[in-house]
Enzyme design. Structure first.
Site, short mmCIF file in Angstrom:
data_model
loop_
_atom_site.label_atom_id
_atom_site.label_comp_id
_atom_site.label_asym_id
_atom_site.label_seq_id
_atom_site.Cartn_x
_atom_site.Cartn_y
_atom_site.Cartn_z
CE LYS A 1 -4.20 -3.68 3.94
NZ LYS A 1 -4.85 -2.88 3.41
CD GLU B 1 -8.08 -7.60 -3.13
OE1 GLU B 1 -8.88 -6.82 -2.73
OE2 GLU B 1 -6.83 -7.46 -3.09
CB SER C 1 -0.95 0.06 1.32
OG SER C 1 -1.17 1.11 1.52
#
Ligand code: ARG
Length: 467
Positions: free
Chosen positions: A292, A299, A286
């Site tokens: 992160k 996804e 991130s």
């Protein structure tokens, strides 16, 4: 709307009866060359088979057929070399190839379209393309299944929680869970195989819709193109796109399977689960939160079903209610199939890479499997087996024991014998033998069950099947 000089827009392929060229917007809505150029190899292959057949039947001369053959090879190498002058005013790949052939070899090019129409030509090209895609998907699915098998083999006896309603249900093994997907992808494999087999008939020679008066040999072109037989009805041959619908439908089912596995990887890789660690190769960071590690590939695989099913719905909607035979509506088939096929191939490749680089966290999964009273069913089964209780009563007793453990803030194996006997006097200390997760999975020896022996037997069966 727009006036355009006639000489450079009236189509040389069919302009005989036209006094003016098309409006620019007509050209834009009509042209498919922007996307159907992807059919160039299949188009040239089909034309070569057709020309050879025309010569063999004495419909065109051997000299012309030879010129056409050579010319088509030149066109092919121009396209592959990236120096083919694609022209929108020539609408589609079929007319672009033929027009260029004329520039390259002259007059004999005009004989190629004898006994053929763009209607059977496009049906043939597209079938060949979708057939090639089936082969590519089958190969990609086999690679994915191999990777899932390797995961299953490594963790045939690694215990993890099995879920229903995403609530801890009963312990299963990592191998068992991986093998569930092997079964799903295995059915996808057979569905693509079935679809391929069914679509493998040649439309070529159906001509515009009614067949042709030339003495063509449809069996010869069918064979030359690797089809099993010529399609038996010329109207059907140019009209139906069920092979594309079937490819899309089967792709949608496969994409659903991919999406479910992707979702599990997203959940399992979260800080709350930590069942798996994704390799750096398949994670992103991130820009604001330094801690992160995002499972973006998973996804996106999870999301691909959206466009694949979207393409499926789009083509079903285009085909619905179309009268026989060809209608230009059907030109809308290609972009949907191209996009769905690309999306599926990418999703399969990403899942294969991700799964092969994935580390399952054995200790973490086992700890999670032991929590949440996952062996409550084993306890109930023990009460049935050892104390002769009816299952419903055993279920009730076990429920009380779970409530007691919950109250004491411990797991079932941590209850004392006194605790147990307080709920049912007949319980003995032998009960503790069935409360461990390893006992639990080892006991599930029913065919297809989670016992490591059973899982290993299925792994062996699949390995033999793929060999
Ligand atoms: N580009 C057309 C398609 O994809 C080829 C067939 C055109 N046939 C016709 N009769 N206009 O459907």
């Amino acid at each position: 709307m727009t006036d355009r000089p006639q000489q450079d827009s009236a189509n040389s392929m069919w302009g005989g009866r036209f006094a003016a060229g098309p409006d620019a917007i007509m050209e834009a809505i009509n042209a498919s060359i922007g996307f159907d150029r992807r059919l160039y190899a299949q188009d040239i292959r089909g034309s070569r088979a057709h020309a050879a057949m025309l010569a063999a039947q004495g419909i065109i001369s051997d000299t012309d057929a030879e010129a056409i053959r050579e010319g088509l090879l030149t066109v092919l190498s121009e396209i592959e070399g990236g120096n083919f002058p694609f022209r929108t005013e020539l609408e589609d790949i079929h007319m672009n190839v033929e027009a260029r052939l004329k520039e390259v070899i002259g007059e004999p090019a005009g004989r190629l379209h004898t006994g053929r129409s763009r209607n059977d030509q496009v049906a043939t090209d597209f079938r060949l393309w979708v057939r090639d895609q089936c082969d590519a998907v089958i190969e990609a699915l086999q690679a994915l299944i191999r990777v899932a098998l390797a995961q299953a083999e490594a963790g045939a006896d690694w215990v993890m929680p099995g879920f229903t309603h995403l609530q801890t249900a009963q312990p299963v093994t990592w191998g068992h869970h991986m093998m569930a997907y092997v079964e799903m992808f295995g059915r996808d494999l057979s569905r693509f195989g079935d679809a391929r087999k069914r679509m493998n008939e040649s439309p070529l020679g159906a001509a515009a819709l009614a067949g042709t008066g030339y003495p063509i040999d449809r069996h010869a072109t069918s064979q030359a193109l690797g089809f099993d037989a010529p399609m038996a009805n010329s109207l059907d041959a140019v009209s139906d796109r069920d092979f594309a619908l079937e490819f899309l439908s089967v792709s949608s089912i496969c994409a659903v399977h991919l999406s479910r596995l992707a979702e599990e990887l997203v959940i399992w890789s979260s800080a709350q689960f930590r069942f798996v660690s994704m390799s750096d190769k398949w994670s992103t960071g991130s820009s604001i939160m330094p801690q992160k590690r995002n499972p973006d590939a998973a996804e996106l695989i999870r999301a691909k079903i959206g466009r694949i099913l979207g393409a499926t719905v789009a083509l079903f909607t285009v085909m619905k209610g179309l009268p026989l035979a060809y209608s230009k509506d059907m030109q809308e088939d290609k972009e949907q199939v191209f996009d769905a096929a690309d999306s599926l191939m990418l999703a399969l490749a990403a899942m294969t890479g991700m799964l092969s680089d994935l580390t399952a966290n054995r200790d973490r999964m086992e700890a999670a499997a032991s929590a949440g009273f996952s062996t409550a069913t084993d306890l109930a089964d023990w009460l049935v087996r050892e104390l002769g209780l009816p299952f419903r009563d055993a279920h009730h007793v076990t429920g009380s024991l779970v409530a007691l453990a919950e109250k004491k803030g411990c797991d079932l194996p941590d209850l004392t014998l006194d605790d147990m006997q307080g709920v049912h006097a007949g319980i003995t200390d032998k009960v503790f033998g069935v409360l461990g997760v390893h006992n639990s999975v080892a006991s599930r020896q029913s065919y297809g069950g989670t016992a490591p022996d059973q899982v290993r037997a299925q792994i062996t069966r699949w390995k033999e099947k793929l060999a």
